[in-house]
Design a protein around this motif. Structure first.
Motif, PDB file in Angstrom:
ATOM      1  N   ASN A  52     -37.583 -33.918 103.332  1.00  0.00           N
ATOM      2  CA  ASN A  52     -36.925 -32.908 102.490  1.00  0.00           C
ATOM      3  C   ASN A  52     -37.146 -31.529 103.103  1.00  0.00           C
ATOM      4  O   ASN A  52     -38.157 -30.873 102.823  1.00  0.00           O
ATOM      5  CB  ASN A  52     -37.497 -32.975 101.063  1.00  0.00           C
ATOM      6  CG  ASN A  52     -36.813 -32.009 100.135  1.00  0.00           C
ATOM      7  OD1 ASN A  52     -35.753 -31.468 100.449  1.00  0.00           O
ATOM      8  ND2 ASN A  52     -37.409 -31.778  98.976  1.00  0.00           N
ATOM      9  N   PRO A  53     -36.210 -31.030 103.941  1.00  0.00           N
ATOM     10  CA  PRO A  53     -36.398 -29.712 104.578  1.00  0.00           C
ATOM     11  C   PRO A  53     -36.453 -28.559 103.573  1.00  0.00           C
ATOM     12  O   PRO A  53     -37.026 -27.509 103.854  1.00  0.00           O
ATOM     13  CB  PRO A  53     -35.172 -29.589 105.487  1.00  0.00           C
ATOM     14  CG  PRO A  53     -34.686 -30.982 105.693  1.00  0.00           C
ATOM     15  CD  PRO A  53     -35.021 -31.717 104.438  1.00  0.00           C
ATOM     16  N   TYR A  54     -35.880 -28.731 102.388  1.00  0.00           N
ATOM     17  CA  TYR A  54     -35.863 -27.654 101.389  1.00  0.00           C
ATOM     18  C   TYR A  54     -37.242 -27.404 100.790  1.00  0.00           C
ATOM     19  O   TYR A  54     -37.458 -26.419 100.101  1.00  0.00           O
ATOM     20  CB  TYR A  54     -34.869 -28.009 100.275  1.00  0.00           C
ATOM     21  CG  TYR A  54     -34.672 -26.928  99.250  1.00  0.00           C
ATOM     22  CD1 TYR A  54     -34.013 -25.740  99.580  1.00  0.00           C
ATOM     23  CD2 TYR A  54     -35.150 -27.072  97.955  1.00  0.00           C
ATOM     24  CE1 TYR A  54     -33.838 -24.745  98.641  1.00  0.00           C
ATOM     25  CE2 TYR A  54     -34.978 -26.072  97.013  1.00  0.00           C
ATOM     26  CZ  TYR A  54     -34.319 -24.913  97.363  1.00  0.00           C
ATOM     27  OH  TYR A  54     -34.157 -23.920  96.435  1.00  0.00           O
ATOM     28  N   ILE A  55     -38.193 -28.295 101.086  1.00  0.00           N
ATOM     29  CA  ILE A  55     -39.529 -28.131 100.507  1.00  0.00           C
ATOM     30  C   ILE A  55     -40.187 -26.848 101.016  1.00  0.00           C
ATOM     31  O   ILE A  55     -41.056 -26.272 100.338  1.00  0.00           O
ATOM     32  CB  ILE A  55     -40.408 -29.361 100.837  1.00  0.00           C
ATOM     33  CG1 ILE A  55     -41.626 -29.433  99.903  1.00  0.00           C
ATOM     34  CG2 ILE A  55     -40.856 -29.343 102.278  1.00  0.00           C
ATOM     35  CD1 ILE A  55     -41.271 -29.748  98.490  1.00  0.00           C
ATOM     36  N   GLU A  67     -38.710 -23.858 101.346  1.00  0.00           N
ATOM     37  CA  GLU A  67     -38.310 -22.789 100.420  1.00  0.00           C
ATOM     38  C   GLU A  67     -39.061 -22.904  99.104  1.00  0.00           C
ATOM     39  O   GLU A  67     -39.473 -21.905  98.504  1.00  0.00           O
ATOM     40  CB  GLU A  67     -36.800 -22.862 100.174  1.00  0.00           C
ATOM     41  CG  GLU A  67     -35.948 -22.648 101.416  1.00  0.00           C
ATOM     42  CD  GLU A  67     -36.112 -21.244 101.965  1.00  0.00           C
ATOM     43  OE1 GLU A  67     -36.388 -20.321 101.158  1.00  0.00           O
ATOM     44  OE2 GLU A  67     -35.985 -21.057 103.185  1.00  0.00           O
ATOM     45  N   VAL A  68     -39.248 -24.130  98.655  1.00  0.00           N
ATOM     46  CA  VAL A  68     -39.982 -24.323  97.395  1.00  0.00           C
ATOM     47  C   VAL A  68     -41.422 -23.834  97.533  1.00  0.00           C
ATOM     48  O   VAL A  68     -41.957 -23.159  96.640  1.00  0.00           O
ATOM     49  CB  VAL A  68     -39.941 -25.815  96.992  1.00  0.00           C
ATOM     50  CG1 VAL A  68     -40.796 -26.068  95.758  1.00  0.00           C
ATOM     51  CG2 VAL A  68     -38.506 -26.256  96.741  1.00  0.00           C
TER      52      VAL A  68
END
Length: 365
Positions: free
Chosen positions: A286-289, A291-292
């Protein structure tokens, strides 16, 4: 198929039940198994009837009406016979089964039709010696031994290996000539028995064919182009591969020219890591992790700054409170103009002394 030769047997229906016995019931600190009635003997009071008791019946006694036979599909039996026949032409399978065929000229072994007219056992032995099949006969003779178990008492005392199977087209005396040789069995090509072609379920029986019997196989079982003349609705099973020699196919020039060159060494196995604990593994999933995580860190920074500002405000309020309290205390101190100044002066001295003592005690601790 071997089950179809079994003979029905059963124990006596009354066995183990021919005693007078009844349970003693509960309350006597013994099991509730039926016990022999009466007294005056060791037998009285002993357990009876049950399969766990001495002299009792067996558990689930055998009955003659059990299903002793087993049905098999007709087409399934025919395919099995074809498989056994094809296996009898592979020398490796014959030798794996234990047959001594290293000196035999060829397999399958086909002999002239004169073999069907042999009527004497000495002539049969001479033929076997001539075709170099006597090694297998001698091996059968050497293997004869007494059977293990109770079968030795039941008219089947000896056991021995299986020898060659002689297959003929017409019996002109050959069956009587070969049947007395140890390990040798005879069969008609029209009535081939699977239990003789693969004894014990093991393929690779050493078969000696007469020429007429061998030529008749095509009319009995058919070929890839023609159907059987005898067995209706039967088609000879086809092989899935035209050439079953996989190693020869893989090592052929045609296949090896298209195959990639073998890699030197070996690839180091990758270690599987827990994505919940390892950030790199989680980023792959999950590459969006990322930003989280950044948003969480910014939120934590704001929260810490707000908490720090709140602590500063609380600290300033506490200091102001202490200053105000000191100012109020100073207003209570006695002056020469204050009524009862002597009393207030002594009170202030006592109070200052107590404060000093308390401060010293805290410093010692």
């Amino acid at each position: 198929m071997r089950k179809n030769k079994r003979q029905a047997w059963a124990v006596n229906a009354k066995a183990g039940m021919q005693q007078s016995a009844i349970s003693w019931g509960t309350g006597r600190a013994v099991s509730r198994i039926p016990r022999i009635c009466g007294g005056g003997t060791h037998r009285s009071g002993q357990g009876a009837f049950g399969n766990m008791c001495r002299g009792g019946r067996m558990f689930a006694p055998n009955k003659t009406w059990r299903k002793w036979t087993a049905k098999t599909n007709n087409n399934e039996r025919r395919v099995a016979v074809c498989s056994a026949l094809s296996a009898s032409s592979v020398p490796a399978l014959l030798m794996a089964r234990g047959h001594r065929v290293s000196n035999v000229n060829e397999v399958p072994l086909v002999v002239a039709n004169d073999i069907e007219s042999i009527q004497k056992t000495k002539d049969a032995l001479a033929l076997l010696k001539n075709i170099k099949a006597m090694d297998d006969i001698e091996h059968v003779k050497d293997s004869k031994k007494i059977r293990r178990g109770k079968g030795k008492m039941r008219n089947r005392r000896y056991v021995q290996r299986k020898g060659p199977l002689v297959v003929y087209n017409s019996n002109n005396g050959c069956e009587q000539a070969f049947r007395n040789i140890p390990g040798v069995e005879v069969a008609c090509v029209d009535r081939l028995n699977l239990l003789k072609l693969a004894p014990g379920g093991h393929l690779g029986r050493f078969v000696i064919w007469s020429q007429a019997a061998f030529e008749k196989l095509d009319s009995i079982f058919g070929t890839k182009d023609t159907q059987s003349e005898v067995k209706k609705t039967f088609t000879l099973p086809r092989s899935m591969m035209a050439n079953a020699d996989l190693s020869r196919i893989i090592n052929s020039d045609e296949v090896q020219s298209k195959v990639l060159v073998a890699k030197v060494g070996f690839a180091k196995p990758s270690r599987k890591r827990n994505p919940l604990r390892n950030l790199g593994s989680m980023l792959k999933l999950n590459p969006y992790i990322a930003e989280v995580r950044r948003a969480e860190m910014a939120r934590e920074g704001k929260k810490k700054a707000a908490l720090k500002a709140k602590k500063e405000i609380t600290k300033k309020a506490r200091v102001a409170k202490l200053v105000n309290r000191a100012k109020f205390t100073e207003t209570l101190r006695a002056t020469p103009e204050t009524p009862a100044s002597a009393f207030l002066d002594s009170y202030n001295k006592v109070r200052d002394t107590n404060v000093e003592q308390v401060a010293k005690a805290k410093a010692k601790k």
